[in-house]
Design a protein around this motif. Structure first.
Motif, PDB file in Angstrom:
ATOM      1  N   THR A  89       0.833  -1.250   0.128  1.00 23.39           N
ATOM      2  CA  THR A  89      -0.071   0.105   0.016  1.00 23.39           C
ATOM      3  C   THR A  89       0.806   1.291  -0.112  1.00 23.39           C
ATOM      4  O   THR A  89       2.063   1.224   0.407  1.00 23.39           O
ATOM      5  CB  THR A  89      -0.839  -0.091   1.258  1.00 23.39           C
ATOM      6  OG1 THR A  89      -1.969   1.025   1.054  1.00 23.39           O
ATOM      7  CG2 THR A  89      -0.324   0.381   2.488  1.00 23.39           C
ATOM      8  N   THR A  90       0.263   2.315  -0.734  1.00 23.35           N
ATOM      9  CA  THR A  90       0.964   3.573  -0.494  1.00 23.35           C
ATOM     10  C   THR A  90       0.108   4.640   0.246  1.00 23.35           C
ATOM     11  O   THR A  90      -1.066   4.609   0.185  1.00 23.35           O
ATOM     12  CB  THR A  90       1.086   4.259  -1.837  1.00 23.35           C
ATOM     13  OG1 THR A  90       2.135   3.474  -2.454  1.00 23.35           O
ATOM     14  CG2 THR A  90       1.918   5.644  -1.958  1.00 23.35           C
ATOM     15  N   THR A  91       0.585   5.031   1.285  1.00 24.90           N
ATOM     16  CA  THR A  91      -0.481   6.233   2.193  1.00 24.90           C
ATOM     17  C   THR A  91      -0.231   7.606   1.474  1.00 24.90           C
ATOM     18  O   THR A  91       0.790   8.144   0.845  1.00 24.90           O
ATOM     19  CB  THR A  91       0.109   6.167   3.541  1.00 24.90           C
ATOM     20  OG1 THR A  91       1.489   7.030   3.396  1.00 24.90           O
ATOM     21  CG2 THR A  91       0.223   4.919   4.137  1.00 24.90           C
ATOM     22  N   GLU A  92      -1.400   8.326   1.774  1.00 23.01           N
ATOM     23  CA  GLU A  92      -1.225   9.689   1.225  1.00 23.01           C
ATOM     24  C   GLU A  92      -1.891  10.614   2.381  1.00 23.01           C
ATOM     25  O   GLU A  92      -3.142  10.496   2.588  1.00 23.01           O
ATOM     26  CB  GLU A  92      -1.982   9.877   0.114  1.00 23.01           C
ATOM     27  CG  GLU A  92      -1.604   9.061  -1.167  1.00 23.01           C
ATOM     28  CD  GLU A  92      -0.089   9.817  -1.900  1.00 23.01           C
ATOM     29  OE1 GLU A  92       0.198  10.980  -1.347  1.00 23.01           O
ATOM     30  OE2 GLU A  92       0.425   9.385  -2.664  1.00 23.01           O
ATOM     31  N   VAL A  93      -1.155  11.304   2.940  1.00 23.00           N
ATOM     32  CA  VAL A  93      -1.832  12.316   4.017  1.00 23.00           C
ATOM     33  C   VAL A  93      -1.882  13.855   3.432  1.00 23.00           C
ATOM     34  O   VAL A  93      -1.141  14.062   2.438  1.00 23.00           O
ATOM     35  CB  VAL A  93      -0.640  12.061   5.054  1.00 23.00           C
ATOM     36  CG1 VAL A  93      -1.033  13.235   6.191  1.00 23.00           C
ATOM     37  CG2 VAL A  93      -0.784  10.879   5.753  1.00 23.00           C
TER      38      VAL A  93
END
Length: 305
Positions: free
Chosen positions: A271-275
């Motif tokens: 997964t890749t997080t995006e904040v």
């Protein structure tokens, strides 16, 4: 009618030559310190992790030593989790969140997992607060064989040299207002394309792999992060940054095909997080904690498999 962004470097409709790349590079300025904000915090990591220098970037404002951490008490029976941050150096909470996880939380999971953690893959980008490296190359489109970006090539080699199978890989990112204001216009100018006005999602979301979406894990991550900060809603057309929302706060990209970091490890769970650090609803601390919550949400899910 969508507004067309015009970037101040280059000629609209023409790809950059080395002349424009050099002009762009010379217009960049150091805005913060990798040594003070990143390396100094690495000294605070407890001795349950081994600190490994896996390379060095020899740039004009450097050199920039590159460090990763691995579990000191390695258990071959445990699955190995890879955490990467700062592939886009300007995305601050990816770096600081990885360091915070190492400092405060990772030891709680060491009986269940082996860890490999690279907190700041692109230190020049961290100091300049930029998406690219000095050659106007995006490291997060460069996780490919014979990578043109040393940032990408060196961290891939670091992981490869450890000779272990990666069970799960989480890559920590941000989506910022500067994506729309600076980085998308710069990309279009570099590639000789038009850049039309877009939108920035207000909140956290994840990017799964189109080929291996890991839906239940993404759900667990969103639930964990939602305790810390808000989740990005879909745009009226059901998308986030132009991609279809497949569940609350989740979109998918073909990670390996696009040369994205989370795809190079060929992990079973990715997964890749995006904040969203520019939100009026979130503080710097909450953004860093959201990254930690994403990691722990993933780990808590994996523990129950």
């Amino acid at each position: 009618m969508q507004q067309i962004h015009i970037y101040p470097i280059g000629t609209p409709g023409q790809k950059w030559t080395q002349k424009e790349v050099q002009q762009w590079h010379e217009s960049r300025n150091i805005q913060r310190s990798y040594k003070d904000e990143v390396l100094s915090k690495m000294d605070e990591i407890n001795d349950s992790f081994e600190r490994v220098q896996y390379g060095e970037l020899d740039y004009s404002s450097g050199p920039y030593p590159l460090f990763g951490f691995k579990s000191k008490q390695w258990n071959s029976k445990n699955p190995t989790v890879l955490v990467t941050g700062g592939v886009h150096g300007y995305e601050t909470s990816g770096v600081q969140g990885a360091l915070l996880f190492l400092k405060e939380t990772a030891s709680q999971y060491q009986s269940d997992f082996n860890f490999i953690i690279a907190p700041c893959v692109s230190p020049w980008g961290y100091e300049i607060i930029n998406r690219w490296n000095p050659k106007a190359i995006d490291p997060n489109r460069s996780f490919v064989e014979n990578s043109p970006a040393p940032e990408s090539a060196l961290v891939m080699q670091f992981v490869k040299d450890l000779g272990v199978e990666i069970f799960a890989h989480i890559d920590l990112h941000e989506t910022t207002d500067s994506d729309e204001e600076e980085f998308r216009p710069a990309l279009a100018a570099r590639d000789g394309l038009e850049c039309f006005e877009g939108s920035i999602p207000d909140g956290f979301y994840t990017v799964g792999d189109t080929e291996n979406p890991c839906e239940e894990m993404q759900t667990a991550i969103i639930a964990s992060v939602e305790k810390v900060t808000h989740i990005a809603p879909a745009d009226p057309d059901g998308t986030i940054i132009g991609s279809k929302v497949v569940q609350h706060g989740v979109i998918n990209y073909p990670l390996e095909k696009l040369g994205l970091c989370a795809g190079f490890s060929k992990a079973k769970y990715t997964t890749t997080t995006e904040v969203y650090p520019d939100s009026a609803k979130a503080t710097v601390e909450e953004c860093n904690r959201a990254q930690v919550a994403a990691i722990t949400g993933m780990l808590d899910y994996l523990k129950e498999l």
